[in-house]
Design a protein around this motif. Structure first.
Motif, PDB file in Angstrom:
ATOM      1  N   VAL A 124      -9.373  -4.656  -2.198  1.00  0.00           N
ATOM      2  CA  VAL A 124      -8.303  -5.643  -2.024  1.00  0.00           C
ATOM      3  C   VAL A 124      -8.890  -6.994  -1.625  1.00  0.00           C
ATOM      4  N   GLU A 135       3.037  -1.507   4.254  1.00  0.00           N
ATOM      5  CA  GLU A 135       3.143  -0.125   3.798  1.00  0.00           C
ATOM      6  C   GLU A 135       4.398  -0.008   2.938  1.00  0.00           C
ATOM      7  N   LYS A 151      -1.936   4.802   4.328  1.00  0.00           N
ATOM      8  CA  LYS A 151      -1.210   3.533   4.212  1.00  0.00           C
ATOM      9  C   LYS A 151      -1.378   2.663   5.457  1.00  0.00           C
ATOM     10  N   THR A 153      -3.217   5.239  -2.625  1.00  0.00           N
ATOM     11  CA  THR A 153      -4.222   5.963  -1.848  1.00  0.00           C
ATOM     12  C   THR A 153      -4.435   7.384  -2.361  1.00  0.00           C
ATOM     13  N   VAL A 177       0.863  -1.186   0.000  1.00  0.00           N
ATOM     14  CA  VAL A 177       0.000   0.000   0.000  1.00  0.00           C
ATOM     15  C   VAL A 177       0.893   1.228   0.000  1.00  0.00           C
ATOM     16  N   ILE A 188      -5.065   1.341   5.962  1.00  0.00           N
ATOM     17  CA  ILE A 188      -5.452   0.299   5.003  1.00  0.00           C
ATOM     18  C   ILE A 188      -4.714  -1.006   5.291  1.00  0.00           C
ATOM     19  N   ALA A 189      -3.386  -0.942   5.454  1.00  0.00           N
ATOM     20  CA  ALA A 189      -2.614  -2.164   5.707  1.00  0.00           C
ATOM     21  C   ALA A 189      -3.044  -2.819   7.020  1.00  0.00           C
ATOM     22  N   PHE A 231       0.304  -7.814   4.426  1.00  0.00           N
ATOM     23  CA  PHE A 231      -0.015  -6.470   3.963  1.00  0.00           C
ATOM     24  C   PHE A 231       1.058  -5.530   4.480  1.00  0.00           C
ATOM     25  N   VAL A 281      -1.711  -0.993  -3.925  1.00  0.00           N
ATOM     26  CA  VAL A 281      -2.788  -0.025  -3.724  1.00  0.00           C
ATOM     27  C   VAL A 281      -2.198   1.375  -3.695  1.00  0.00           C
ATOM     28  N   ASN A 330     -10.473   4.812   2.491  1.00  0.00           N
ATOM     29  CA  ASN A 330      -9.732   3.677   3.050  1.00  0.00           C
ATOM     30  C   ASN A 330     -10.583   2.410   3.056  1.00  0.00           C
ATOM     31  N   ALA A 372     -10.793   0.976  -0.440  1.00  0.00           N
ATOM     32  CA  ALA A 372      -9.548   0.286  -0.820  1.00  0.00           C
ATOM     33  C   ALA A 372      -9.486  -1.087  -0.167  1.00  0.00           C
TER      34      ALA A 372
END
Length: 487
Positions: free
Chosen positions: A305, A179, A116, A201, A110, A119-120, A177, A199, A298, A301
Motif C-alpha cells: 500500500v 477497515e 484488517k 487479506t 482493508v 493493516i489499517a 485507512f 486490500v 500484514n 500488505a
C-alpha cells in the motif's frame, strides 16, 4: 441546512410525494434522534424496521421521509421519497450532505477475515511517521489525525463514516485507512465512498450467522473490489485461494502480495522470534517488531500500500522497521517468574490456529502452552466446536470460558465448544464459566518458561453480558493475577 434535492444525488428513486425543493437540517436513521427539519431514513434492520417509526419521526419534526415503501397515508407538508434500498440511499445521502469528503483525501479500504485492524492501524502509524496528517477508521478506534474517538463497529454506519471523513478533510488529512467489514459492504455503508485503493487479506470461517454460506460471504467481499474505480489499486493476497477471485471483475489496477507464490510484493521469513521477524521483502532485508507468519502477510500488505501510494521503497522499509504492534494483537508480557502471557484478539478458527502455530514456531516444546479461549454469544455458532478443537489440539492445556456471551446462556456456548473436542484431547481441557477465574487458573498452572495465550477479546476492555458491558481487560487482569500469585 441543505436542499433535499441536492443530497438525493445518485440515490435510486422510485417515487416522490411532495416537494424535494425543501431545506433539511440533518439526516437520521434512528427515530429517537430526529429533531425539527430532519430527514428520517427508514431502514429495515435485523432487529427492527424503521418503517414502523415513520409517524414517530414526523411527530418529532421530520420534514422528509426516505423509505422503501410508502405508508398507508401521507401527512400534509411532509415529503416522502420511495427508494430501491434505504441502506444505499443513506450511503449517498450522507456523502452528499458532507460534500463527498472521500473524494478529497486518499481513502484505502482493508477487507478480509483476519488482519484488517493490524493493516489499517499500522498504515495509519506508518504515514504519521512519514509526516502526513492521517485518518483511521478501525475496530479499535477512530483517529482524526491526532484526535482519538471511540469505535463501536468495525465499519461504522454511513453517517458516522462521512462525519469523520469530513472532520479529517477539515483538519487537512491527506490519507485515511479504514477497515471494511462484510456487514458494512452488504449493508452498502461504503457504496458512496471514493476509494484510492483496496486490500484483501484472507478469507476463512466467520460471520456465517449473517451471510448463511461461505460463498455468499466471499461474494460480498468481492463486490467491494468490483466497485473500485480504474484510478484505484486492488492489492490482494494470492497465497489465499480467494485472492485471485477478488480481482476477477475489478477495474482497478491489480497488485498482488505473497509469501509462497509469485507476486509483485514478495517476502521470505528469515527469522521468527518473540522479539520480531527478519524478512526479505522484494530482496531487501528488514527487521520488524511484529511476530509470526500471519504478520509477515500484514507487513507485505502495508509495504505494498505504501509503495502504491507513492512512498519510495527504501523509505517504506525503514518505516516498517519502526512500527509497533497494535493493541490486543499478539501483545505479551513476561512475568517475574518467566511466564510469557500473550493476549490476542483471535476470535475465528483461522486466527486462533495462526496464533497457536506462531507460538509453536517460537517455543522450545520444553514448556507448557496453556490456552484460555471462549466464543461470543449471538454470533456464528458453527465456529464454536472448531475453535475448541483447534485450541485443544494445538495446546498442552485448553481452558474454555466465557467471551462476550451477550444475550446467550454462557453455559450453552461452552457445551457447544466442548462438542468439538476430539476424544484424545479430552483430558487436556477444562471448562470454567467465569473468565477471570479461567485466567487465574491458567496463571496458577503455569511454571517458569511456560506460555499462556488468552484469546478472543484482545483490545476489548469490557465483557458484554445480557446487554450490559462490564469492565474487563484481559491484559490488566492477567498482570494483576500474576502479581498476586507471586509469579
Amino acid at each position: 441546512m441543505k436542499k433535499l434535492k441536492d443530497i438525493l444525488y445518485k440515490v435510486h428513486i422510485e417515487a416522490v410525494h411532495g416537494s424535494t425543493d425543501v431545506n433539511v437540517k440533518k439526516i437520521e436513521f434512528d427515530s429517537r434522534k430526529v429533531t425539527k427539519n430532519d430527514v428520517f431514513v427508514a431502514i429495515k434492520g435485523t432487529l427492527s424496521d424503521g418503517h414502523e417509526y415513520i409517524d414517530k419521526a414526523i411527530s418529532l419534526g421530520a420534514k422528509a421521509i426516505i423509505c422503501e415503501a410508502f405508508p398507508a397515508a401521507f401527512v400534509e407538508g411532509i415529503t416522502y421519497v420511495q427508494v430501491e434500498s434505504s441502506n444505499q440511499a443513506l450511503s449517498f445521502l450522507a456523502a452528499n450532505f458532507y460534500d463527498n469528503p472521500s473524494q478529497k483525501l486518499k481513502l484505502v479500504g482493508v477487507t478480509g477475515t483476519n488482519g484488517k485492524t493490524t493493516i489499517a492501524s499500522l498504515l495509519y502509524q506508518m504515514f504519521k511517521k512519514a509526516g502526513y496528517k492521517v485518518g483511521l477508521l478501525s475496530t479499535v478506534k477512530i483517529m482524526v489525525d491526532t484526535n482519538e474517538h471511540k469505535a463501536t463497529h468495525t465499519t461504522p454506519d454511513s453517517l458516522t463514516i462521512n462525519h469523520y471523513l469530513n472532520e479529517m478533510v477539515e483538519v487537512g488529512c491527506e490519507f485515511c485507512f479504514m477497515e471494511v467489514s462484510s456487514h458494512g459492504i452488504h449493508q452498502k455503508r461504503t457504496e458512496s465512498l471514493h476509494f484510492e485503493g483496496g486490500v484483501f487479506t484472507n478469507l476463512s470461517h466467520d460471520h456465517l450467522d449473517y451471510h448463511n454460506t461461505f460463498a455468499e460471504y466471499r461474494d460480498v467481499k468481492k463486490s467491494f473490489f468490483d466497485q473500485l474505480p480504474k484510478t484505484a489499486f486492488a492489492l490482494t493476497n494470492v497465497d489465499d485461494k480467494n485472492g485471485v477471485v477478488m480481482l476477477q471483475n475489478t477495474a482497478a489496477r491489480k497488485r498482488t502480495y505473497a509469501l509462497k507464490t509469485y507476486a509483485e510484493y514478495k517476502a521470505q521469513i528469515l527469522e521468527n522470534q518473540l522479539s520480531g521477524l527478519l524478512l526479505k521483502v522484494n530482496n531487501e532485508e528488514v527487521w520488524v517488531k511484529l511476530i509470526g507468519s500471519f504478520n509477515a502477510y500484514n507487513v507485505l500488505a502495508i509495504y505494498g500500500v505504501a509503495v502504491e501510494l507513492g512512498i519510495e521503497s527504501q523509505e517504506a522499509l525503514r518505516l516498517l522497521s519502526e512500527l509497533e504492534s497494535v493493541s490486543g494483537r499478539f501483545q505479551y508480557f513476561i512475568s517475574d517468574s518467566n511466564v510469557t502471557v500473550i493476549i490476542d484478539y483471535a476470535h475465528t478458527p483461522d486466527a486462533l490456529e495462526n496464533v497457536l502455530n506462531t507460538i509453536a514456531d517460537i517455543r522450545t516444546k520444553n514448556e507448557q502452552l496453556i490456552t484460555v479461549v471462549g466464543c461470543g454469544g449471538d454470533r456464528d455458532k458453527t465456529k464454536r466446536p472448531i475453535m475448541a478443537n483447534c485450541a485443544s489440539s494445538l495446546s498442552d492445556k485448553a481452558i474454555f470460558t466465557s467471551d462476550n456471551p451477550r444475550t446467550e446462556d454462557p453455559q450453552v456456548i461452552l457445551e457447544e465448544m466442548e462438542a468439538g473436542v476430539e476424544a484424545q484431547n479430552f483430558k487436556k481441557t477444562i471448562s470454567i464459566l467465569d473468565r477471570k477465574q479461567a485466567i487465574k487458573t491458567a496463571c496458577q498452572m503455569a511454571h517458569s518458561g511456560d506460555i499462556i495465550l488468552i484469546a478472543g477479546k484482545g483490545h476489548e476492555t469490557y465483557q458484554e453480558i445480557n446487554g450490559v458491558r462490564h469492565d474487563f481487560d484481559d491484559m490488566q487482569i492477567a498482570k494483576e493475577l500474576m502479581r498476586q500469585l507471586g509469579k
